[in-house]
Design a protein around this motif. Structure first.
Motif, short mmCIF file in Angstrom:
data_model
loop_
_atom_site.label_atom_id
_atom_site.label_comp_id
_atom_site.label_asym_id
_atom_site.label_seq_id
_atom_site.Cartn_x
_atom_site.Cartn_y
_atom_site.Cartn_z
N LEU A 114 31.36 88.99 40.73
CA LEU A 114 32.38 87.83 40.83
C LEU A 114 33.36 88.17 39.83
CD1 LEU A 114 29.80 85.05 41.38
CD2 LEU A 114 31.37 85.78 43.04
N GLN A 115 32.87 88.82 38.64
CA GLN A 115 33.92 89.04 37.64
C GLN A 115 34.96 89.97 37.96
OE1 GLN A 115 33.90 87.25 34.50
NE2 GLN A 115 35.85 88.42 34.68
N THR A 116 34.71 90.93 38.86
CA THR A 116 35.41 91.95 39.35
C THR A 116 36.44 91.35 40.22
OG1 THR A 116 33.74 93.77 39.19
CG2 THR A 116 35.62 93.96 40.90
N GLU A 117 36.01 90.20 41.09
CA GLU A 117 36.95 89.59 41.87
C GLU A 117 37.86 88.52 41.08
OE1 GLU A 117 37.39 89.20 45.50
OE2 GLU A 117 36.13 91.13 44.90
N LEU A 118 37.36 88.25 40.11
CA LEU A 118 38.29 87.27 39.19
C LEU A 118 39.42 88.16 38.55
CD1 LEU A 118 36.11 84.82 37.11
CD2 LEU A 118 37.75 84.39 38.85
N ASP A 119 38.93 89.44 38.26
CA ASP A 119 39.85 90.53 37.33
C ASP A 119 40.82 90.99 38.20
OD1 ASP A 119 38.33 89.92 35.05
OD2 ASP A 119 37.35 91.77 35.32
N SER A 120 40.75 90.64 39.69
CA SER A 120 41.77 91.28 40.58
C SER A 120 42.96 90.60 40.77
CB SER A 120 41.08 91.49 42.07
OG SER A 120 40.58 89.88 42.58
N GLY A 121 42.92 89.21 40.16
CA GLY A 121 43.83 88.27 40.25
C GLY A 121 44.10 87.69 41.59
N ALA A 122 43.50 88.05 42.79
CA ALA A 122 43.79 87.59 44.11
C ALA A 122 43.34 86.04 44.29
CB ALA A 122 43.10 88.52 44.99
N HIS A 123 42.50 85.59 43.31
CA HIS A 123 42.22 84.29 43.83
C HIS A 123 42.62 83.15 42.81
CE1 HIS A 123 39.30 86.67 46.35
NE2 HIS A 123 39.05 87.22 45.21
N THR A 124 42.55 81.70 43.18
CA THR A 124 42.87 80.71 42.31
C THR A 124 41.48 80.20 42.05
OG1 THR A 124 45.01 80.14 43.39
CG2 THR A 124 43.98 78.68 42.08
N PRO A 125 40.58 80.36 40.83
CA PRO A 125 39.43 79.84 40.69
C PRO A 125 39.66 78.33 40.46
CG PRO A 125 40.30 80.77 38.75
CD PRO A 125 41.34 81.38 39.92
N ALA A 126 38.45 77.76 40.92
CA ALA A 126 38.53 76.15 40.36
C ALA A 126 38.53 75.84 39.16
CB ALA A 126 37.22 75.64 41.09
N THR A 127 39.48 74.84 38.79
CA THR A 127 39.45 74.32 37.58
C THR A 127 39.46 72.92 37.45
OG1 THR A 127 41.57 74.05 37.49
CG2 THR A 127 40.90 76.31 36.77
N ALA A 128 39.16 72.24 36.09
CA ALA A 128 39.32 70.66 36.43
C ALA A 128 40.51 70.14 36.79
CB ALA A 128 39.22 70.38 34.97
N ALA A 129 41.57 71.02 36.98
CA ALA A 129 42.94 70.41 37.58
C ALA A 129 43.12 70.76 39.16
CB ALA A 129 44.11 71.21 36.87
N GLY A 130 42.35 71.59 39.49
CA GLY A 130 42.58 71.97 40.95
C GLY A 130 41.38 72.94 41.58
N GLU A 131 41.19 72.67 42.85
CA GLU A 131 40.06 73.43 43.64
C GLU A 131 40.37 74.94 43.72
OE1 GLU A 131 40.00 71.40 47.31
OE2 GLU A 131 39.08 69.60 46.24
N CYS A 132 39.37 75.68 44.18
CA CYS A 132 39.36 77.13 44.28
C CYS A 132 40.02 77.45 45.70
CB CYS A 132 37.97 77.63 44.39
SG CYS A 132 37.68 79.30 44.87
N GLN A 133 40.85 78.61 45.61
CA GLN A 133 41.48 78.93 46.76
C GLN A 133 41.28 80.75 46.88
OE1 GLN A 133 45.50 77.96 46.88
NE2 GLN A 133 45.21 75.88 47.71
N LEU A 134 40.36 80.82 47.89
CA LEU A 134 40.03 82.38 47.93
C LEU A 134 41.07 83.12 48.72
CD1 LEU A 134 36.14 81.90 48.19
CD2 LEU A 134 37.57 82.33 45.94
N GLN A 135 41.45 84.35 48.41
CA GLN A 135 41.97 85.21 49.51
C GLN A 135 41.03 85.65 50.52
OE1 GLN A 135 44.80 88.43 47.98
NE2 GLN A 135 43.32 89.78 48.94
N ASN A 136 41.49 85.52 51.59
CA ASN A 136 40.75 86.07 52.94
C ASN A 136 41.52 86.93 53.72
OD1 ASN A 136 38.93 86.01 54.93
ND2 ASN A 136 39.53 84.06 55.72
N PRO A 137 40.91 88.21 53.90
CA PRO A 137 39.55 88.68 53.39
C PRO A 137 39.58 89.12 51.98
CG PRO A 137 40.69 90.44 54.48
CD PRO A 137 41.58 89.17 54.45
N SER A 138 38.33 89.03 51.34
CA SER A 138 38.21 89.59 49.92
C SER A 138 36.52 89.55 49.89
CB SER A 138 38.91 88.40 49.01
OG SER A 138 38.45 87.19 48.97
N GLY A 139 36.28 90.25 48.54
CA GLY A 139 34.78 90.01 48.28
C GLY A 139 34.45 88.93 47.90
#
Length: 249
Positions: free
Chosen positions: A106-131
């Motif tokens: 998961l850290q590798t996925e975060l480091d890729s910059g491909a996703h918008t992780p969930a925060t208090a200000a917004g929901e998660c958006q995952l790139q599809n396809p991706s790990g």
């Protein structure tokens, strides 16, 4: 973004020592043992991470076994598992060090910059396809299968429909849900699963209907509980990293 819970090369968590001596006589019990082997624990025997190699080995065994024993009624979850497992496995094989545990994956996925992780200000958006996206769908499929088997073992009425309602249905359209519910009516009973000689690892057990039924009834509960606990722990970790999407609108 680096989470403090992520293990480092110098401080890897430990595997569950109780899983080191497999002893099951059935394929269901074998899956339960593989679930325990995938657990990485702290000194208090609390799960803090999951070995990807052991998890993928378990998921492949789980898919192969359940595809035979559950039949087409659970094909929606089995299909999710199969196609997403192939993608996640390929990524781990391509980068075995950077994806050796669930947290490091998961850290590798975060480091890729491909996703918008969930925060208090917004929901998660995952790139599809991706790990991260394919891991998410792999876990969703496994969660439904594990919950179905748990509810089946506990004697819940229409366990497949209840498991679907609590897991995959919230991500499906009304039309898809209608088709899935129709298929789930044909989900096998506990008696049918516990009389399936193909699930025995020992030929002598397969030939003894009474012993087979008792062994499979026991291992059904063990598998369902250990698999569901493992999958839900991985879902919690994915959420901790902000890499778990909510329901579709």
């Amino acid at each position: 973004r680096q989470l403090s819970g992520a293990p480092t090369a110098a401080g890897e968590p430990q595997r569950d020592a109780a899983a080191a001596s497999p002893s099951s006589l059935t394929k269901l019990g074998e899956i339960a043992e593989k679930c325990r082997l995938a657990r990485l624990q702290n000194e208090h025997q609390e799960l803090i991470d999951v070995s990807m190699r052991e998890f993928l080995d378990m998921a492949e065994k789980c898919h192969g076994t359940l595809s035979v024993s559950l039949g087409p009624a659970l094909s929606i979850a089995l299909a999710d598992v199969a196609k997403n497992l192939a993608v996640v496995k390929a990524m781990v094989e391509r980068e075995p060090v950077k994806r050796r545990t669930h947290r490091i994956f998961l850290q590798t996925e975060l480091d890729s910059g491909a996703h918008t992780p969930a925060t208090a200000a917004g929901e998660c958006q995952l790139q599809n396809p991706s790990g991260a996206c394919q891991m998410q769908w792999l876990l969703r499929g496994l969660e439904m299968l594990a919950l179905y088997l748990k509810l089946l073992n506990e004697g819940t009425a229409t366990p497949a429909s209840v498991a679907y309602e609590q897991t995959l249905e919230k991500y499906h359209s009304w039309f898809t849900s209608l088709g899935c519910r129709a298929m789930l009516i044909a989900a096998p009973s506990k008696d049918k699963i516990c009389s399936n000689a193909e699930l025995a690892l020992d030929p002598a057990l397969a030939a003894d209907a009474q012993r087979l039924s008792a062994a499979l009834a026991h291992d059904l509960g063990e598998m369902a509980n250990t698999l569901l606990a493992l999958v839900r722990a991985m879902i919690r970790i994915s959420s901790e990293y902000g890499l778990w999407e909510g329901c579709q609108s």
